[in-house]
Design a protein around this motif. Structure first.
Motif, PDB file in Angstrom:
ATOM      1  N   ARG A 172      37.092 -52.520 -63.879  1.00 58.68           N
ATOM      2  CA  ARG A 172      36.408 -52.550 -62.232  1.00 58.68           C
ATOM      3  C   ARG A 172      37.222 -52.163 -61.367  1.00 58.68           C
ATOM      4  N   ARG A 181      37.573 -50.217 -57.153  1.00 61.48           N
ATOM      5  CA  ARG A 181      37.946 -49.612 -55.660  1.00 61.48           C
ATOM      6  C   ARG A 181      38.548 -48.091 -55.935  1.00 61.48           C
ATOM      7  N   GLU A 196      34.742 -46.280 -48.380  1.00 60.96           N
ATOM      8  CA  GLU A 196      35.354 -46.857 -49.252  1.00 60.96           C
ATOM      9  C   GLU A 196      34.175 -47.552 -50.525  1.00 60.96           C
ATOM     10  N   TYR A 197      34.549 -47.215 -51.546  1.00 63.67           N
ATOM     11  CA  TYR A 197      32.818 -47.694 -52.808  1.00 63.67           C
ATOM     12  C   TYR A 197      34.526 -48.970 -53.845  1.00 63.67           C
ATOM     13  N   ALA A 198      33.408 -49.489 -54.481  1.00 60.59           N
ATOM     14  CA  ALA A 198      34.002 -50.580 -55.364  1.00 60.59           C
ATOM     15  C   ALA A 198      32.487 -50.816 -57.313  1.00 60.59           C
ATOM     16  N   TYR A 199      33.387 -50.840 -58.131  1.00 53.60           N
ATOM     17  CA  TYR A 199      32.529 -51.224 -58.855  1.00 53.60           C
ATOM     18  C   TYR A 199      33.226 -51.940 -60.063  1.00 53.60           C
TER      19      TYR A 199
END
Ligand code: IPM
Ligand code: MG
Length: 359
Positions: A147, A149, A156-159
């Protein structure tokens, strides 16, 4: 006299209160059945962060490894909600599950007959009885995947990633099938194979494992359908086999069907059969320290520990019977009703002890 070693991780929020009641009840059952439990208390979660800077200190791991079983209350609270993910109390819980290899999480959702009225479902929907075993994979999937960012196009993104190997799916599937063999030989595997690749591998693997269990009737449901079926026709389910995140969600749903999340215990087992026992509910910081929590999920987790890890099935039966009877005497606020006195956490523990005493 036989003596067992149990690592006691009370944790945060209502954790200490419910664990104290569980110890009281375990000791009462042990006294009746002629064995002793020696507890070693260690830190985990927010309490561990405050005292050592880590949500899972090495000393806790060492004590767990040298014990016959681990008993855990709950972790987490408002105070630590803004910490980075890998430093939160919950990271300690995930780390202990992973470090001890506790891949098989058993979450039995049983409707205790005195609690039928506490279920949000109508009697006609619940049917005669409800006895579901959620078998949740506990050390893989999105809980443990990569995981992070980043920044993309100025935003901004996160996964998080869901990853399962055939080996991981096979070993939890075997647990599911073995469980089904001991029960009604019906297994429902839950996935999202219409969308997720990891779920397609899950389904293929479960179908392969099924070849070794020709007596078990296997079916597959998508998780969205399963969550709906659970509230409109729960009695169709016996053993539900599913991934880490789906099991987390579906077990909360199953628990409330059975009256309260405060009633559902769990066992987390390793390949060698080592076990950690904890209620499925969280640390409930809103009611912590007020003597309001329902200790029964924790007490029932204690019974699971006696049965699976300490080979004391008679004491486990005794506690489960006592809980059933206690529900006819008094109840905590979450399951109040039937004109019974509404009591606190400590008093509920006392009622269960009194029922054991009377046996
Ligand atoms: C559970 C809890 C945990 C989980 C949290 C506290 C990390 O919800 O045991 O179901 O998601 O596994
Ligand atoms: Mg949960």
């Amino acid at each position: 006299m036989k003596e067992y070693k149990v690592a006691l991780l009370k944790g945060d929020g209502i954790g200490p209160e419910i664990v104290d009641e569980t110890v009281k009840v375990l000791n009462k059952a042990a006294e009746k059945c002629g064995f002793m439990i020696k507890y070693t208390q260690e830190l985990i979660g927010g309490a561990a962060i405050d005292q050592t800077g880590s949500p899972l200190p090495q000393q806790t791991i060492d004590t767990c490894k040298s014990s016959d079983a681990v008993f855990l209350g709950a972790v987490g609270g408002y105070k630590w909600d803004t910490l980075p993910g890998d430093q939160r109390p919950e990271a300690g819980l995930l780390a202990i599950r992973s470090t001890l290899g506790l891949f098989a999480n058993l979450r039995p959702a049983i409707i205790f007959s005195p609690l039928k009225a506490a279920s949000p479902l109508k009697d006609s929907v619940i049917g005669d009885c409800l006895d579901i075993m959620v078998v949740r994979e506990l050390t893989g999937g999105i809980y443990f995947g990569t995981r992070g960012r980043g920044m993309e196009d100025g935003a901004e993104y996160a996964y998080d990633t869901e990853k399962y190997s055939v080996t991981e799916i096979e070993r939890i599937a075997k647990i599911g099938f073995e469980m089904a063999m001991k029960r009604s030989k019906k297994l429902c595997s839950v996935d999202k194979a219409n969308v997720l690749e990891s779920s397609r591998l899950w389904r293929e693997t479960v179908i392969n494992v099924a070849k070794n269990y020709p007596e078990v009737e296997l079916r597959h449901l998508y998780v969205d359908n399963c969550s709906m079926q659970l509230v409109c026709n729960p009695s169709q389910f016996d053993v539900i086999l599913t991934s880490n995140i789906f099991g987390d969600i579906l077990s909360d749903e199953a628990s409330i069907i059975s009256g309260s999340i405060g009633m559902l215990p769990s066992a987390s087992l390793s390949e060698q059969g080592f076990g950690l026992y904890e209620p499925i509910h969280g640390s409930a910081p809103d009611i912590a320290g007020r003597n309001q929590a329902n200790p029964l999920a924790s007490i029932l987790s204690g019974a699971m520990m006696l049965r699976h890890s300490l080979s004391e099935p008679a004491a486990a039966d005794m506690i489960e019977t006592a809980v059933n009877r206690a529900l006819l005497v008094a109840r905590t606020a979450d399951i109040a009703g039937d004109g019974l006195p509404s009591v606190g956490c400590r008093e509920m523990g006392d009622v269960v002890c009194a029922e054991i005493d009377a046996m």
